[in-house]
Design an enzyme around this catalytic site. Structure first.
Site, PDB file in Angstrom:
ATOM      1  N   GLU A  71      -7.116  12.119   6.713  1.00  0.00           N
ATOM      2  CA  GLU A  71      -8.383  12.557   7.336  1.00  0.00           C
ATOM      3  C   GLU A  71      -8.158  12.930   8.794  1.00  0.00           C
ATOM      4  OE1 GLU A  71     -11.619   9.748   6.862  1.00  0.00           O
ATOM      5  OE2 GLU A  71     -12.939  10.928   8.150  1.00  0.00           O
ATOM      6  N   ASP A  92      -0.260  -3.844   2.086  1.00  0.00           N
ATOM      7  CA  ASP A  92      -1.222  -3.748   0.993  1.00  0.00           C
ATOM      8  C   ASP A  92      -2.618  -3.528   1.571  1.00  0.00           C
ATOM      9  OD1 ASP A  92      -2.951  -4.181  -1.114  1.00  0.00           O
ATOM     10  OD2 ASP A  92      -1.773  -5.813  -1.970  1.00  0.00           O
ATOM     11  N   LYS A 150     -16.438   1.147   7.331  1.00  0.00           N
ATOM     12  CA  LYS A 150     -15.469   2.143   6.810  1.00  0.00           C
ATOM     13  C   LYS A 150     -14.727   2.761   7.987  1.00  0.00           C
ATOM     14  CE  LYS A 150     -14.011   6.340   5.224  1.00  0.00           C
ATOM     15  NZ  LYS A 150     -13.583   7.519   6.007  1.00  0.00           N
ATOM     16  N   HIS A 162     -14.763  16.458  15.028  1.00  0.00           N
ATOM     17  CA  HIS A 162     -14.185  16.358  13.695  1.00  0.00           C
ATOM     18  C   HIS A 162     -13.881  17.735  13.114  1.00  0.00           C
ATOM     19  CE1 HIS A 162     -13.424  14.054  10.097  1.00  0.00           C
ATOM     20  NE2 HIS A 162     -14.170  14.869   9.382  1.00  0.00           N
TER      21      HIS A 162
HETATM   22  P1  NAD Z   1       7.440 -11.352  -0.849  1.00  0.00           P
HETATM   23  O1  NAD Z   1       7.436 -12.340  -1.956  1.00  0.00           O
HETATM   24  O2  NAD Z   1       8.270 -10.121  -0.975  1.00  0.00           O
HETATM   25  O3  NAD Z   1       7.861 -12.088   0.527  1.00  0.00           O
HETATM   26  C1  NAD Z   1       7.346 -13.308   0.936  1.00  0.00           C
HETATM   27  C2  NAD Z   1       8.477 -14.165   1.488  1.00  0.00           C
HETATM   28  O4  NAD Z   1       8.779 -13.790   2.838  1.00  0.00           O
HETATM   29  C3  NAD Z   1       8.060 -15.612   1.567  1.00  0.00           C
HETATM   30  O5  NAD Z   1       8.447 -16.252   0.391  1.00  0.00           O
HETATM   31  C4  NAD Z   1       8.804 -16.145   2.746  1.00  0.00           C
HETATM   32  O6  NAD Z   1       9.865 -16.941   2.329  1.00  0.00           O
HETATM   33  C5  NAD Z   1       9.370 -14.941   3.447  1.00  0.00           C
HETATM   34  N1  NAD Z   1       9.100 -14.968   4.917  1.00  0.00           N
HETATM   35  C6  NAD Z   1       7.924 -15.140   5.560  1.00  0.00           C
HETATM   36  N2  NAD Z   1       8.092 -15.097   6.899  1.00  0.00           N
HETATM   37  C7  NAD Z   1       9.434 -14.888   7.103  1.00  0.00           C
HETATM   38  C8  NAD Z   1      10.239 -14.739   8.246  1.00  0.00           C
HETATM   39  N3  NAD Z   1       9.724 -14.812   9.474  1.00  0.00           N
HETATM   40  N4  NAD Z   1      11.565 -14.525   8.085  1.00  0.00           N
HETATM   41  C9  NAD Z   1      12.117 -14.437   6.858  1.00  0.00           C
HETATM   42  N5  NAD Z   1      11.403 -14.581   5.720  1.00  0.00           N
HETATM   43  C10 NAD Z   1      10.079 -14.794   5.835  1.00  0.00           C
HETATM   44  O7  NAD Z   1       5.990 -10.823  -0.552  1.00  0.00           O
HETATM   45  P2  NAD Z   1       4.599 -11.514  -0.282  1.00  0.00           P
HETATM   46  O8  NAD Z   1       4.265 -11.248   1.131  1.00  0.00           O
HETATM   47  O9  NAD Z   1       4.550 -12.923  -0.756  1.00  0.00           O
HETATM   48  O10 NAD Z   1       3.656 -10.644  -1.239  1.00  0.00           O
HETATM   49  C11 NAD Z   1       3.205  -9.375  -0.837  1.00  0.00           C
HETATM   50  C12 NAD Z   1       3.135  -8.439  -2.024  1.00  0.00           C
HETATM   51  O11 NAD Z   1       2.311  -8.996  -3.054  1.00  0.00           O
HETATM   52  C13 NAD Z   1       2.511  -7.139  -1.647  1.00  0.00           C
HETATM   53  O12 NAD Z   1       3.345  -6.102  -2.085  1.00  0.00           O
HETATM   54  C14 NAD Z   1       1.191  -7.123  -2.436  1.00  0.00           C
HETATM   55  O13 NAD Z   1       0.824  -5.812  -2.775  1.00  0.00           O
HETATM   56  C15 NAD Z   1       1.501  -7.967  -3.609  1.00  0.00           C
HETATM   57  N6  NAD Z   1       0.391  -8.600  -4.356  1.00  0.00           N
HETATM   58  C16 NAD Z   1      -0.886  -8.667  -3.889  1.00  0.00           C
HETATM   59  C17 NAD Z   1      -1.888  -9.316  -4.601  1.00  0.00           C
HETATM   60  C18 NAD Z   1      -3.295  -9.410  -4.031  1.00  0.00           C
HETATM   61  O14 NAD Z   1      -3.502  -9.055  -2.890  1.00  0.00           O
HETATM   62  N7  NAD Z   1      -4.290  -9.898  -4.784  1.00  0.00           N
HETATM   63  C19 NAD Z   1      -1.570  -9.910  -5.824  1.00  0.00           C
HETATM   64  C20 NAD Z   1      -0.247  -9.845  -6.283  1.00  0.00           C
HETATM   65  C21 NAD Z   1       0.738  -9.211  -5.544  1.00  0.00           C
END
Ligand code: NAD
Length: 407
Positions: free
Chosen positions: A71, A263, A247, A360
């Site tokens: 947009e 996400d 929005k 716009h």
């Molecule tokens: P992930 O599992 O890839 O990573 C998470 C990991 O990052 C954690 O287990 C932790 O050990 C690590 N971490 C955190 N801080 C850190 C740091 N400072 N240094 C090193 N490691 C670190 O991903 P996630 O964040 O758990 O999940 C995100 C994904 O899940 C997105 O892609 C999302 O789209 C998806 N998802 C979303 C939903 C929802 O929103 N309802 C549902 C299911 C899946």
């Protein structure tokens, strides 16, 4: 600057390596071989323009803000508001710890007192077991922090909330994994079966806040300030306006989320459910201070990651995060709240003064010209003629294009 010069400037300001700079210059750097490992049934990749919003000063630090969006006007609006905010010291922002909520649904509960006591007696074990799912979080003193019991007697249902500090991740995967793991213990120890085990996107324990002051002379004087306040009050009392107001906030935030491969559906869900707590209303708050200047603030759930998910699997997203220059999820949340505030202020100011279409339509008219088939110099020419005539539509652009080509 033309796009190549802009990229050269950004590369030099953000210390991009020659490899990173050439990756950014590539028009399609995500190979299909990689894309097919990210989602299912891949047939191609999709390009989206990425621009840089400028002028952002947040907690005393300068940022270039990468925004990926289809947009027109959003990048300009954010840059404009950030420029005005600089006159009073920029944005001040803060974020809570990265506390996410995992939900475990337990059905068929009759004796709530007994069930609560049983769960609370298991709490320490549940915490320890949850933390076996992430060595990184546990070792850093993060991970599962609390377990809360919510009772719904009419439905014979208990919903447990597992509170997890996910540090710099968005956290969905790790929270879902923990919930599924501990539900086995809960089932074995209580004899009740569990149903859903998934995070809540209403991340109201993970909040980012930002604030900025806009001088009345920068805004257009006292009369415009008053009109902005009246516009704001509409977004507090009327959900039809609040939806559009919010929005606009998400216009800014989503563009940064897309650019960094976060996400955005999760943040959208969190923002709108948070805005609905006491009837759907504005996520920003406007006030006039003692000097007659406008103080604008925002409070918004911000479950974003600088690690995990797709934030590192898309090659350009890694470089884009380097341009943004945030080192952890809290700093990132502060930037996003400031961007949402900036976009909202710019939109409300324009609406309450000259109207939104003036700014716009300039760029939008170029999109219209392209839709009508204009190419290269024709785009600017058709856009200029349509703006001059005050008639911006695809059919008019087609007619103009025909006339131009006859000439
Ligand atoms: P992930 O599992 O890839 O990573 C998470 C990991 O990052 C954690 O287990 C932790 O050990 C690590 N971490 C955190 N801080 C850190 C740091 N400072 N240094 C090193 N490691 C670190 O991903 P996630 O964040 O758990 O999940 C995100 C994904 O899940 C997105 O892609 C999302 O789209 C998806 N998802 C979303 C939903 C929802 O929103 N309802 C549902 C299911 C899946």
């Amino acid at each position: 600057m033309d796009p190549a010069m802009r990229l050269e400037t950004v590369a030099s300001l953000c210390n991009l390596s020659p490899e990173e700079a050439s990756l950014m210059a590539k028009e399609s750097p995500l190979p299909i071989s990689q894309a097919k490992s990210i989602i299912e049934n891949v047939i191609t990749t999709l390009e989206i323009p990425l621009g840089i919003a400028t002028n952002f000063l947040i907690n005393g630090k300068d940022y270039l803000i990468p925004m990926a969006v289809e947009e027109s006007s959003i990048v300009a609006a954010c840059s404009y508001a950030a420029k005005l905010a600089r006159n009073t010291g920029g944005f001040s922002a803060k974020a809570t710890d990265s506390l996410m909520i995992g939900q475990i649904q337990i059905i068929g509960v009759d004796d709530f007192d007994q069930f609560r006591k049983k769960i609370l007696s298991l709490k320490d074990r549940i915490m320890v077991e949850a933390n076996t799912r992430s060595e990184t979080l546990r070792k850093s003193g993060a991970g599962a922090k609390d377990l809360q019991v919510r009772e719904f007697p009419n439905e014979s249902m208990v919903i447990l909330h597992l509170i997890v500090d996910v540090m710099d991740a968005m956290g969905a995967n790790v929270v879902n994994t923990m919930c599924e793991h501990v539900s086995r213990i809960i089932e074995a120890e209580t004899g009740h079966s569990t149903n859903l085990r998934i995070l809540s996107n209403l991340s109201d324990l993970r909040i980012a806040e930002a604030q900025a002051t806009f001088r009345k002379e920068d805004v257009g004087g006292e009369a415009v300030v008053n009109r902005i306040m009246q516009a704001y009050s509409m977004s507090v009392i009327d959900p039809y306006r609040a939806a559009t107001h919010n929005k606009g906030i998400m216009n800014g935030i989503d563009a940064v989320l897309v650019a960094t491969m976060n996400d955005w559906r999760a943040i959208e869900a969190g923002a709108h459910s948070f805005a609905s707590r006491d009837g759907y209303r504005s996520l920003t708050h406007y006030a006039v201070n003692g000097e007659g200047n406008l103080t604008v603030s925002i409070r918004i759930p911000m479950a974003v990651g600088t690690v995990g998910g797709a934030t590192s699997s898309i090659p350009k997203a890694r470089v884009i995060r380097k341009i943004l220059g945030v080192s952890n999820a809290k700093e990132f949340a502060c930037v996003l709240a400031s961007v949402g505030l900036a976009q909202n202020f710019a939109a409300v100011r324009a609406l309450a003064s000259e109207g939104i279409q003036k700014g716009h339509m300039t760029l939008h008219s170029k999109n219209i010209a392209m839709s009508a088939g204009a190419r290269d110099e024709e785009i600017d020419e058709i856009s200029r003629l349509m703006i001059k005539e005050g008639n911006i539509s695809v059919s008019r652009a087609r007619t103009m294009l025909g006339e131009l080509r006859k000439k």
